[in-house]
Each structure stands twice: as structure tokens, then as C-alpha cells.
Design a protein around this motif. Structure first.
Motif, PDB file in Angstrom:
ATOM      1  N   THR A  56       2.896   3.266   9.543  1.00 51.64           N
ATOM      2  CA  THR A  56       2.660   4.593   9.821  1.00 51.64           C
ATOM      3  C   THR A  56       0.992   4.827  10.029  1.00 51.64           C
ATOM      4  O   THR A  56       0.708   5.497  11.019  1.00 51.64           O
ATOM      5  CB  THR A  56       3.101   5.348   8.785  1.00 51.64           C
ATOM      6  OG1 THR A  56       4.057   5.115   8.294  1.00 51.64           O
ATOM      7  CG2 THR A  56       2.946   6.913   9.167  1.00 51.64           C
ATOM      8  N   MET A  57       0.396   4.184   9.139  1.00 47.43           N
ATOM      9  CA  MET A  57      -1.204   4.493   9.028  1.00 47.43           C
ATOM     10  C   MET A  57      -1.799   3.745  10.432  1.00 47.43           C
ATOM     11  O   MET A  57      -2.657   4.373  11.189  1.00 47.43           O
ATOM     12  CB  MET A  57      -1.863   4.133   8.099  1.00 47.43           C
ATOM     13  CG  MET A  57      -1.681   4.817   6.874  1.00 47.43           C
ATOM     14  SD  MET A  57      -2.296   4.612   5.214  1.00 47.43           S
ATOM     15  CE  MET A  57      -4.283   4.457   5.833  1.00 47.43           C
ATOM     16  N   ALA A  58      -1.116   2.334  10.926  1.00 49.32           N
ATOM     17  CA  ALA A  58      -1.531   1.943  12.024  1.00 49.32           C
ATOM     18  C   ALA A  58      -1.323   2.885  13.292  1.00 49.32           C
ATOM     19  O   ALA A  58      -2.333   2.678  14.240  1.00 49.32           O
ATOM     20  CB  ALA A  58      -1.351   0.468  12.238  1.00 49.32           C
ATOM     21  N   ALA A  59      -0.194   3.333  13.264  1.00 52.64           N
ATOM     22  CA  ALA A  59       0.197   4.147  14.390  1.00 52.64           C
ATOM     23  C   ALA A  59      -0.737   5.397  14.527  1.00 52.64           C
ATOM     24  O   ALA A  59      -1.250   5.722  15.480  1.00 52.64           O
ATOM     25  CB  ALA A  59       1.707   4.682  14.158  1.00 52.64           C
ATOM     26  N   TRP A  60      -0.897   5.775  13.465  1.00 56.66           N
ATOM     27  CA  TRP A  60      -2.084   6.980  13.449  1.00 56.66           C
ATOM     28  C   TRP A  60      -3.227   6.863  13.847  1.00 56.66           C
ATOM     29  O   TRP A  60      -3.839   7.582  14.814  1.00 56.66           O
ATOM     30  CB  TRP A  60      -2.079   7.618  11.876  1.00 56.66           C
ATOM     31  CG  TRP A  60      -1.029   8.599  11.684  1.00 56.66           C
ATOM     32  CD1 TRP A  60       0.050   8.595  10.818  1.00 56.66           C
ATOM     33  CD2 TRP A  60      -0.730  10.040  12.316  1.00 56.66           C
ATOM     34  NE1 TRP A  60       0.512   9.650  10.888  1.00 56.66           N
ATOM     35  CE2 TRP A  60       0.172  10.656  11.820  1.00 56.66           C
ATOM     36  CE3 TRP A  60      -1.490  10.815  13.458  1.00 56.66           C
ATOM     37  CZ2 TRP A  60       0.610  11.876  12.201  1.00 56.66           C
ATOM     38  CZ3 TRP A  60      -1.228  12.194  13.760  1.00 56.66           C
ATOM     39  CH2 TRP A  60      -0.239  12.616  12.982  1.00 56.66           C
ATOM     40  N   VAL A  61      -3.803   5.564  13.542  1.00 57.72           N
ATOM     41  CA  VAL A  61      -5.225   5.037  13.960  1.00 57.72           C
ATOM     42  C   VAL A  61      -5.200   4.958  15.424  1.00 57.72           C
ATOM     43  O   VAL A  61      -6.036   5.488  16.224  1.00 57.72           O
ATOM     44  CB  VAL A  61      -5.357   3.836  13.232  1.00 57.72           C
ATOM     45  CG1 VAL A  61      -6.633   3.087  13.903  1.00 57.72           C
ATOM     46  CG2 VAL A  61      -5.650   4.106  11.799  1.00 57.72           C
ATOM     47  N   THR A  62      -4.016   4.408  15.795  1.00 54.95           N
ATOM     48  CA  THR A  62      -3.903   4.113  17.361  1.00 54.95           C
ATOM     49  C   THR A  62      -3.863   5.496  17.993  1.00 54.95           C
ATOM     50  O   THR A  62      -4.631   5.546  19.183  1.00 54.95           O
ATOM     51  CB  THR A  62      -2.364   3.305  17.501  1.00 54.95           C
ATOM     52  OG1 THR A  62      -2.491   2.335  16.762  1.00 54.95           O
ATOM     53  CG2 THR A  62      -2.663   3.006  18.911  1.00 54.95           C
ATOM     54  N   VAL A  63      -3.082   6.481  17.603  1.00 55.15           N
ATOM     55  CA  VAL A  63      -3.097   7.667  18.123  1.00 55.15           C
ATOM     56  C   VAL A  63      -4.416   8.388  18.318  1.00 55.15           C
ATOM     57  O   VAL A  63      -4.797   8.769  19.343  1.00 55.15           O
ATOM     58  CB  VAL A  63      -2.072   8.632  17.630  1.00 55.15           C
ATOM     59  CG1 VAL A  63      -2.128  10.173  17.909  1.00 55.15           C
ATOM     60  CG2 VAL A  63      -0.433   8.047  17.708  1.00 55.15           C
ATOM     61  N   VAL A  64      -5.091   8.338  17.138  1.00 55.13           N
ATOM     62  CA  VAL A  64      -6.484   9.025  17.095  1.00 55.13           C
ATOM     63  C   VAL A  64      -7.553   8.166  18.029  1.00 55.13           C
ATOM     64  O   VAL A  64      -8.255   8.921  18.854  1.00 55.13           O
ATOM     65  CB  VAL A  64      -6.914   8.976  15.687  1.00 55.13           C
ATOM     66  CG1 VAL A  64      -8.487   9.325  15.808  1.00 55.13           C
ATOM     67  CG2 VAL A  64      -6.188   9.757  14.798  1.00 55.13           C
ATOM     68  N   CYS A  65      -7.246   6.957  18.255  1.00 59.89           N
ATOM     69  CA  CYS A  65      -8.219   6.141  19.240  1.00 59.89           C
ATOM     70  C   CYS A  65      -7.919   6.418  20.498  1.00 59.89           C
ATOM     71  O   CYS A  65      -8.740   6.694  21.333  1.00 59.89           O
ATOM     72  CB  CYS A  65      -7.904   4.608  18.958  1.00 59.89           C
ATOM     73  SG  CYS A  65      -8.950   3.936  17.567  1.00 59.89           S
TER      74      CYS A  65
END
Lengths: 289, 361
Positions: free
Chosen positions: A77-86
Motif C-alpha cells: 500500500t505504501m509503495a503504491a502511495w509513493v508511486t502515485v505521489v511521484c
């Protein structure tokens, strides 16, 4: 043997030599990859099955321990959020880079690269100073008459820190795709009566998607394995899998369990990429059309 | 007659040999902490592994005299990780000759990763009682103390760990050591706070103790490094914090308005060990014996502010440092000794549960 046959033989000989040539070019990198990634990886996989004894005990333990599953899910989940923010931060930035004049482009490139040259640990420590309760962000908020907000030791804090560290991995592939997009296509769409949003969504966005995918995959995979940033910026609710691996290997000397956790993460990543693959090919076709 | 003569000669020779042997044995049997024979390790190399920072610098300074006298070449490495020791021992290529470790590893891995020490080569007579084990001698002493914000708690400060675990009477953010391994003493105090008797703790009580820590709530800060703990009280983010004395002292020196509640401070130490399979065990023992000397320990304390483990050491330190040394009679009376055997026996399960709690599980 006729001269023609001899020539034909020579041709096939050089053809097979030619097909080997790329392999020879890749040899140094290949040797390095096998030595420093292949062998250790194979050892890790092996140890997950034979340490302390042969069997599936380490996997039984992994899936039988609730905290592991919670943390595994949280890691994705956190990796996905980081990707979205990026993606959100990098897309307009890379676009600006691709359309700017040479001086501005140089400036924008330097702004991406200079932090990239600073070690992740140093940048994480800098984020601690910015995010902590008595840090600069909260000081500014309080000076402006607002309530302070809790950023450090929260998932939000970790995502902010990780996204900043990983941003170049999103901007650079995006930029390299965007600078190859012929802007006259957008002009053509406009001249055919498309409003700016339509021209963007129907023409520019599909053409830039390969860059988004390339960047997203790199950022997502790197984020899955992050260790220092979640450890320093995070709290109990933002611990990621690498911290648990560290505990198993360094504190408990359970190399087998640590290996099993790594293998689970790797397999889960492969599965996700396999699922995302067809979707992406679909988009590529769309973009090509 | 002839035979008698022969037997007499034999006996005399044997007695003489025995006497000689005994004399050598006495010379070997009486190592004096801090001393090493001149030039005895010339041409040899020893690698000392520890945790880095000013601590390791101080340790190396304390060993300078040993280096000069013995002629040894001393290398320094780190940081200590038991997994690295394991890798060295298992591969049969041990490069760390003496290793500074945390409290428990020499007990957990005694005889497997760390060798049983030969106490005929180390003078342990000046070490405080009860601190040596089969596989270790202490490297220094320090304490884990409860530091509290004097401005926040004013006239009603927390006095023991029971108050630390009482969030109703003493509201506020807690800081806890989350840097790695659990601290046995803290869990015993947590168990005490649930009404249990830590001396009678069983494996079933470990969950109760960890739950008590968990109940401190989501605001609890698990600091990852000593520097972070120091920063937590210098910035006032934690109202009460469990801290290492060295870091607490530095924070107070830097102006943190915090003070320790000394009652039941947790006695902890670093350990010196010798991995199994070192090339020259005698040289490793000689290093440890030199390290324990009075002068070496004085230098260590003066450089690091940690408490010396030679009872005769009289380090010259400023009052701010002296206030946090733990070897005064008063502090010794207030200290709380954790049940090392219990935690070593239950190390894996406890560490498993502790790290699960820290991962939000």
C-alpha cells in the motif's frame, strides 16, 4: 565444393558470430549481475528452504504470523502511495523540462539531479528535521496561527520522504519519453477542433504513458525494499517489511525466515508486474494508434 | 641400588620440574588487569570491533598503552552485528579478534559464536560483582534511566517505572528504546506495573508485559538511535523517555529541562567477547586483560562518560558527567538488575513479540 556454397557457409558463420556479439557486449554487466545478485539471491532462496532444516517451515511461519501479513500488505500500500505521489509531482515537472528552453531545462535538470547525488540517509535525516513536531513545517504552521500537525512517525511522513527520494526515478524516464513526443500532433488535434483538455487526454497523455509506466515500475519496486527512510521517519504503524527482515536476520539470526520474507516480497512483486504487463501492452497499442 | 639411585634422580628431577612448572603457572595465573608484557605481541595484528562513535574512539584511546607496550598492530572495525560474527565463525574466517556486544548475545551464543574465556589469562578481580559470564566480561557500565520533563511535571514528578506506565496519573508522550533488541529490565517493570512480581515471571507473562507497553498508546515514540532519543527531550517531544545515561547526560548538558528518576534505573552494560575460531586467542585475552586496567578504564570514562568497570578507577570528569556515573554507592543501591537468565532463555520469543509490537501488530 562450389564457390557459392563456400560463401553461403561463410555467411552462416558470420551470422552466428553476429548473433553472439550482443552477448559479448553484455558480458561484463552479466558477470557482475550473476556474481553480485544472482548468487546471493540463489543463496537466499535456498536458505529459505533449508535453514535450519529442509522444508517449508519458514513459509509456514511467515503466513502463520499475523503481523507479517499486516506488514506485507502495508508495504505494498505504501509503495503504491509513493508511486502515485511521484507520478503527480513528476508529470508536470517532466513536461516543463521537455518544453522549456535550454537554460531553464538545465536548471530544472540540476534541481532533479543534485538531491539525487546526496545520500538517501542524509536526505532522510533532513526530513526528520523538517517533519518533527518541533520542526520547520510545524513551526511555520504555528507561526501562521494554525494547529501543528503530526507528520513524523506517521505513514504520511514516510510517504513524503520516500517520494522525494524516489522522484528522480520518475522524472527522468518521463522526460525521456516526453521529449520524443512530436508536439505538432497536439497542434493538429487542436486545429481539428479539440479543446485543450481533449487534445491533452486523447493525444498527449497516451503518447506519454510509456514513460509513466516505466517510471512507476521503477519507483514502485524501489519503494517496496526501502529500509532507512521508513525506519527513521516512521513509527509502529509505518514499519515496512525490510525492517522485519532486518530483525529476523540481525537480531534473531534466522536467515531462513529472513530469506522467506525476501522471497515472498519478490514473488509478490513478480505477480503484480505480470498482472500489470498485459494492461500496459494494451495501453502501448493505444498509444501507438 | 642402581635402581634406587635412578628412581631418586627421577623423583628429584620430577620435583624440580614440577617446581619450575608451578612457578611458570603462577606467573601465568596472575595476570594483572591493565598489564601486558613488553613487546609480547610484536608483529601481530588484532582487530577490535565495537559500535563506533565516541564510544569506540574512547575504547581505542584506552587501549593505546596496550598497543605501545605489546607492539601489536590494532585495527578497529564495526559496527558490531551478531550476524556478521556468525558469518565469520561459520565460514571459518574470523577477522574480529575481540568484539564489543550488547547485554545478551554472549549468553545466548556462549560456546557457539563466542568462546568460553580463559580466566587464568584475565584479571577479573576489579570488576564489579556478578558482571562476568562464561563468555564475557563487561566493557563498561551504563544505565537506562527514566528522564522526565521538570517543567511539565513540576511538583508531582514520576518517581519510578510504575509511574512511567501510569498514563492516567502521568499523562504525556513516552519515548522508548526501539533501537533493536528489547530491554529485559523494562519488560520486568512493565510486568510489575500490571501487578505482577517480576522475580516470579514466567514465559506466559511476556505477553502481559509487552501488552502493558502497547497500552501506552499510539503517541508512544520508539526511538531508533541514541541521537534520536537525545533530540526527543532536547526538543521536548517526549514528556518522559527511557534513555541511556550517556545520551541523557549530553541532552541535559545541551539545556534539556529534564531530570532522571534514579529509583530502579536499569543496570545494563556492553560486553567484551572473543569469537570462536580467532587466530590467536592468547592475544585476544591479552587485549581484554589490558582493557580492564585502572588507567585504561579512567581514560575510557573521561573520553566517553560511561561508567568504568574497574572498581579502583578514579576518572577525572566534570560534575555534569559525574552526575550520570552509576558506580557511586547511592546509585548502586538504587539500580535494578534484570533477570538475565530468564531473558536469555526466552530471548527469541520475546524479541519476536517485541518486534511485532513495534511493527504495529
Amino acid at each position: 565444393m562450389s564457390a557459392g556454397a563456400a560463401r553461403a557457409e561463410e555467411d552462416t558463420g558470420s551470422a552466428s558470430r553476429r548473433s553472439l556479439r550482443p552477448l559479448a557486449l553484455a558480458l561484463p554487466a552479466l558477470v557482475l549481475l550473476v556474481a553480485v545478485i544472482g548468487i546471493p539471491l540463489a543463496t537466499i532462496v535456498l536458505r529459505s528452504f533449508n535453514d535450519p532444516e529442509w522444508g517449508f517451515q519458514n513459509y509456514v511461519w511467515f503466513f502463520g504470523t499475523p503481523v507479517n501479513l499486516v506488514v506485507l500488505q502495508r508495504t505494498f500500500t505504501m509503495a503504491a502511495w509513493v508511486t502515485v505521489v511521484c507520478v503527480i509531482c513528476a508529470y508536470p515537472y517532466a513536461y516543463a523540462m521537455s518544453v522549456a528552453g535550454p537554460k531553464i531545462r538545465l536548471l530544472l535538470t540540476l534541481c532533479v539531479l543534485i538531491p539525487f547525488w546526496v545520500s538517501g540517509v542524509v536526505r532522510t535525516l533532513a526530513w526528520m528535521i523538517l517533519l518533527q513536531d518541533s520542526g520547520i513545517i510545524n513551526m511555520v504552521l504555528r507561526a501562521g496561527g494554525f494547529e501543528g500537525i503530526r507528520l513524523i512517525r506517521t505513514q504520511t511522513g514516510v510517504i513524503i520522504g520516500m517520494a522525494q527520494i524516489l522522484l528522480p526515478f520518475m522524472i527522468l524516464p518521463l522526460y525521456s519519453v516526453m521529449k520524443g513526443i512530436d508536439l505538432r500532433l497536439v497542434q493538429a488535434a487542436r486545429s481539428l477542433g479539440a479543446a485543450p483538455p481533449r487534445a491533452f487526454f486523447s493525444v498527449y497523455l497516451p503518447l506519454s504513458l510509456p514513460g509513466v509506466y516505466a517510471g512507476a515500475i521503477i519507483v514502485f519496486i524501489l519503494a517496496l525494499g526501502f529500509y532507512i527512510t521508513p525506519a527513521l521517519l516512521g513509527g509502529p504503524r509505518s514499519t515496512m517489511l525490510s525492517t522485519l527482515v532486518q530483525n529476523q536476520v540481525l537480531s534473531l539470526l534466522q536467515w531462513g525466515r529472513g530469506g522467506a520474507m525476501g522471497v515472498v516480497l519478490l514473488v509478490a512483486t513478480f505477480l503484480l508486474l505480470a498482472l500489470a504487463g498485459p494492461l500496459m501492452r494494451q495501453r502501448y497499442k493505444l498509444a501507438a494508434r | 641400588m642402581n635402581q634406587r639411585l635412578r628412581s631418586m634422580i627421577t623423583t628429584t628431577a620430577a620435583v624440580a620440574l614440577l617446581g619450575l612448572g608451578a612457578a611458570t603457572a603462577v606467573a601465568q595465573d596472575a595476570p594483572v588487569a591493565g598489564e601486558v608484557a613488553e613487546g609480547s605481541l610484536k608483529g601481530k595484528t588484532l582487530t577490535f570491533a565495537s559500535f563506533g562513535g565516541i564510544f569506540q574512539d574512547g575504547q581505542l584511546a584506552a587501549l593505546q598503552d596496550f598497543v605501545q607496550k605489546s607492539g601489536v598492530t590494532l585495527l578497529s572495525d564495526g559496527p558490531t552485528e551478531i550476524a556478521k560474527v556468525q558469518a565469520q565463525v561459520e565460514s571459518g574466517n574470523v577477522t574480529w579478534d575481540v568484539v564489543d556486544t550488547a547485554d545478551f548475545p554472549p549468553y545466548v551464543h556462549c560456546g557457539t559464536l563466542f568462546q568460553k574465556l580463559d580466566f587464568s589469562k584475565i584479571d577479573t578481580s576489579k570488576i564489579p560483582e556478578g558482571q562476568t559470564s562464561e563468555c564475557s566480561v563487561p566493557a563498561m557500565n551504563y544505565g537506562v534511566v527514566l528522564m522526565y520533563n521538570t517543567e511539565k511535571y513540576k511538583d508531582n514528578p514520576p518517581q519510578t517505572w510504575l509511574d512511567f506506565f501510569d498514563t492516567e496519573k502521568f499523562p504525556g508522550v513516552r519515548g522508548i528504546d526501539g533501537s533493536g533488541d528489547f530491554t529485559g529490565g523494562l519488560l520486568e517493570q512493565a510486568f510489575r506495573a500490571t501487578g505482577g512480581d517480576p522475580k516470579a515471571m514466567t514465559a506466559d507473562d511476556i505477553d502481559t508485559a509487552i501488552d502493558k507497553v502497547r497500552q501506552l498508546g499510539p503517541d508512544t515514540i520508539f526511538w531508533k538511535t541514541g541521537a534520536e532519543s537525545q533530540q526527543l527531550i532536547e526538543s521536548g517531544e517526549a514528556d518522559m523517555a527511557m534513555m541511556w545515561t550517556g545520551r541523557a547526560m549530553t541532552a541535559v548538558k545541551n539545556g534539556a529541562q529534564y531530570t532522571p528518576a534514579w529509583q530502579d534505573w536499569l543496570v545494563v552494560m556492553d560486553q567484551l567477547t572473543i569469537p570462536v575460531g580467532v587466530k590467536d586467542p592468547d592475544a585476544s585475552h591479552a587485549l581484554i586483560n589490558a582493557y580492564l586496567g585502572k588507567e585504561a578504564q579512567e581514560i575510557l570514562t573521561e573520553k566517553t562518560s560511561y561508567t568504568p568497570i574497574n572498581t579502583e578507577a578514579k576518572p577525572e570528569v566534570e560534575p555534569a558527567v559525574a552526575a550520570f556515573l552509576t558506580n557511586t554507592p547511592e546509585r548502586q543501591a538504587q539500580g535494578y538488575q534484570q533477570n538475565i537468565k530468564f531473558w536469555v532463555d526466552n530471548f527469541d520469543t520475546t524479541q519476536e513479540k517485541w518486534s511485532a509490537m513495534m511493527a504495529g501488530g
